[in-house]
Design an enzyme around this catalytic site. Structure first.
Site, PDB file in Angstrom:
ATOM      1  CE  LYS A   1       0.765   4.908   8.412  1.00 27.15           C
ATOM      2  NZ  LYS A   1       0.866   4.290   7.116  1.00 27.15           N
TER       3      LYS A   1
ATOM      4  CE1 TYR B   1      -3.612   2.619   0.624  1.00 27.90           C
ATOM      5  CE2 TYR B   1      -2.324   3.314   2.526  1.00 27.90           C
ATOM      6  CZ  TYR B   1      -3.360   3.523   1.638  1.00 27.90           C
ATOM      7  OH  TYR B   1      -4.150   4.644   1.770  1.00 27.90           O
TER       8      TYR B   1
ATOM      9  CG  ASP C   1       5.705   3.806   0.869  1.00 28.71           C
ATOM     10  OD1 ASP C   1       6.000   4.516   1.859  1.00 28.71           O
ATOM     11  OD2 ASP C   1       4.539   3.669   0.448  1.00 28.71           O
TER      12      ASP C   1
HETATM   13  C1  LIG Z   1       0.260   4.854   5.713  1.00 25.94           C
HETATM   14  C2  LIG Z   1       1.038   4.604   4.478  1.00 25.94           C
HETATM   15  C3  LIG Z   1       0.982   5.454   3.373  1.00 25.94           C
HETATM   16  C4  LIG Z   1       0.018   6.622   3.308  1.00 25.94           C
HETATM   17  O1  LIG Z   1       0.282   7.571   4.275  1.00 25.94           O
HETATM   18  P1  LIG Z   1      -0.902   8.622   4.651  1.00 25.94           P
HETATM   19  O2  LIG Z   1      -0.239   9.530   5.638  1.00 25.94           O
HETATM   20  O3  LIG Z   1      -2.011   7.791   5.220  1.00 25.94           O
HETATM   21  O4  LIG Z   1      -1.275   9.305   3.405  1.00 25.94           O
HETATM   22  C5  LIG Z   1       1.825   5.224   2.309  1.00 25.94           C
HETATM   23  N1  LIG Z   1       2.677   4.191   2.306  1.00 25.94           N
HETATM   24  C6  LIG Z   1       2.742   3.331   3.337  1.00 25.94           C
HETATM   25  C7  LIG Z   1       3.739   2.228   3.303  1.00 25.94           C
HETATM   26  C8  LIG Z   1       1.918   3.495   4.453  1.00 25.94           C
HETATM   27  O5  LIG Z   1       1.971   2.620   5.452  1.00 25.94           O
END
Ligand SMILES: *Cc1c(COP(=O)(O)O)cnc(C)c1O
Length: 439
Positions: A267, A144, A239
């Protein structure tokens, strides 16, 4: 457990927001029932609108590595707020957070702050396309990357195919620029690269995939990704929105010691405030406006209050032994659960890395791609989730989501929580005895 207040608030919220929420998973759809409205948090505990207390393993989906209401973070936020909340001009706080990160992270030389993980990923993709002049992105099934249009795409049929949109509103034209491959599969990667190398700008991966269960990759697969991307003039994007500052200050890049071309963060980096970031080597970052011709901007980017929260949190993370202690506590916790489950013959395991864990109802010893997760197994999680709420333990309301241990979870609380989870498992397997191994 009382739920009247949460239910009343949810009923109201349904009038205001689609599905009553501002982010879909919060609606409790996959576990049933209505969501708990949280009133406050302190340390590893949260309290809901009915006054129920829970040990919280969701931790706002990862950002709160110090737990709730950490005094150091709170004080920094208060101090910053007193000076004004936003200027739309550079402030010292941006320098401070950048310095803290760049001095202790060997994998990036320059950084750009944005306001969410999604925004970080979106900008990283634009940079990759702008830099290489190529259109296609490869992503992996089960990873994701936020709600970026071009990544809301799932695999079509066949081994290496262009994606089909997984959300209404994402056009075919956009989906066509994304290739979706299975994780941990060198052969599928080889085929995609030999077919499309000249069009591929970047490969993006969660090096520690933690948004569809926890699907740990073989280090050799990540190394192979690094090798083939380098050989084919393709950028590698890690990511690290979850893994960054979580499995170590240098995230998964540091954990595996692999140098990607671009890293995205979110995060933890904002200490519970909305911050995202992307970073890379200097030369690559020089392609971002105003230095270069890849445009990217943000009214509230580098917000001083959010920067202050990030600074306070990351300073704690840099203290000696911080990550070792988190990983050690988590490992005692998960071992207690695994030992119990095994002794009872339950088809249940906890997979973990650092302070990330995932409850999996499976007989498998290892899960590293999405097709290894059975949707059937989610009926076990649904019961577990309800049993845990009754026992004062809060997990994210979906069996595909991981849990987090924070610095505020003491060894004692973890031990107590583990006993309650064992009790809840007993209740799950009384309800669904077919999940008990006969051997
Ligand atoms: C949470 C997450 C996102 C998206 O971040 P948001 O602050 O919710 O837009 C993207 N990549 C990964 C791996 C994530 O865990």
């Amino acid at each position: 457990m009382k739920r009247a207040q949460s239910e009343a608030l949810y009923k109201k919220a349904l009038n205001y927001f689609p599905g009553g929420v501002n982010s879909p998973v919060r609606a409790f759809r996959s576990v049933g029932g209505s969501p708990l409205f949280i009133e406050k948090g302190d340390g590893c505990h949260v309290q809901d609108a009915d006054g129920n207390e829970f040990v919280d393993f969701c931790c706002s989906w990862g950002p709160l590595i110090l737990g709730h209401n950490h005094p150091g973070v709170r004080e920094e936020i208060f101090t910053a707020v007193a000076l004004g909340t936003s200027f739309g001009a550079p402030t010292r706080k941006e320098n401070e957070l950048a310095e803290l990160i760049l001095q202790h992270n060997h994998f990036i030389e320059k950084i750009r702050f944005v306001s969410s993980g999604t925004e970080a990923v979106m900008s990283a993709l634009r940079l990759a396309r702008g830099f290489t002049g190529k259109p296609v992105i490869i992503k992996f099934e089960g990873c994701y990357h936020g709600h970026v249009d071009s990544l809301l795409v799932k695999a079509g049929s066949g081994l290496s195919t262009f994606g089909i949109s997984s959300s209404a509103g994402v056009t075919e034209a956009v989906a066509k620029d994304t290739l979706v491959l299975p994780l941990n599969d060198k052969r599928a990667l080889d085929i995609a690269i030999s077919d499309f190398a000249h069009d591929i700008a970047a490969i993006i991966i969660e090096p520690i995939p933690a948004n569809n269960g926890l699907m740990l990759q073989d280090k050799s697969f990540l190394e192979y990704l690094r090798k083939v991307t380098a050989e084919n003039n393709i950028l590698l994007i890690f990511d690290e929105v979850i893994s960054g500052f979580r499995v170590g200050f240098e995230g998964a890049s540091g954990y595996y010691n692999i140098q990607p071309d671009i890293i995205t963060y979110g995060k933890i980096i904002g200490g519970g405030m909305p911050v995202g970031a992307y970073g890379a080597r200097k030369e690559l970052m020089s392609h971002i406006a105003p230095e270069g011709n890849v445009y990217q901007a943000g009214t509230l980017s580098g917000n001083p209050v959010a920067m202050s929260a990030g600074i306070a949190q990351l300073r704690e993370c840099l203290k000696p032994g911080f990550y070792e202690s988190l990983a050690q506590k988590t490992s005692v916790f998960t071992s207690q659960l695994n030992t119990y489950s095994k002794s009872k013959g339950y088809l249940f395991k906890v997979f973990s890395i650092g302070s990330i864990f995932w409850f999996a109802f499976t007989e498998k010893e290892k899960i590293s791609s999405s097709e290894e997760i059975s949707t059937e197994s989610m009926k076990y999680f649904r019961i577990l989730h309800a049993e845990l709420l009754e026992r004062g333990i809060y997990l994210g309301p979906s069996g595909y989501e991981v849990g987090f241990v924070s610095a505020a979870h003491s060894a004692e609380i973890l031990k107590e929580a583990a006993s309650k989870i064992c009790e809840a498992l007993d209740a799950v397997f009384v309800a669904l005895p077919e999940g008990i191994s006969k051997v």
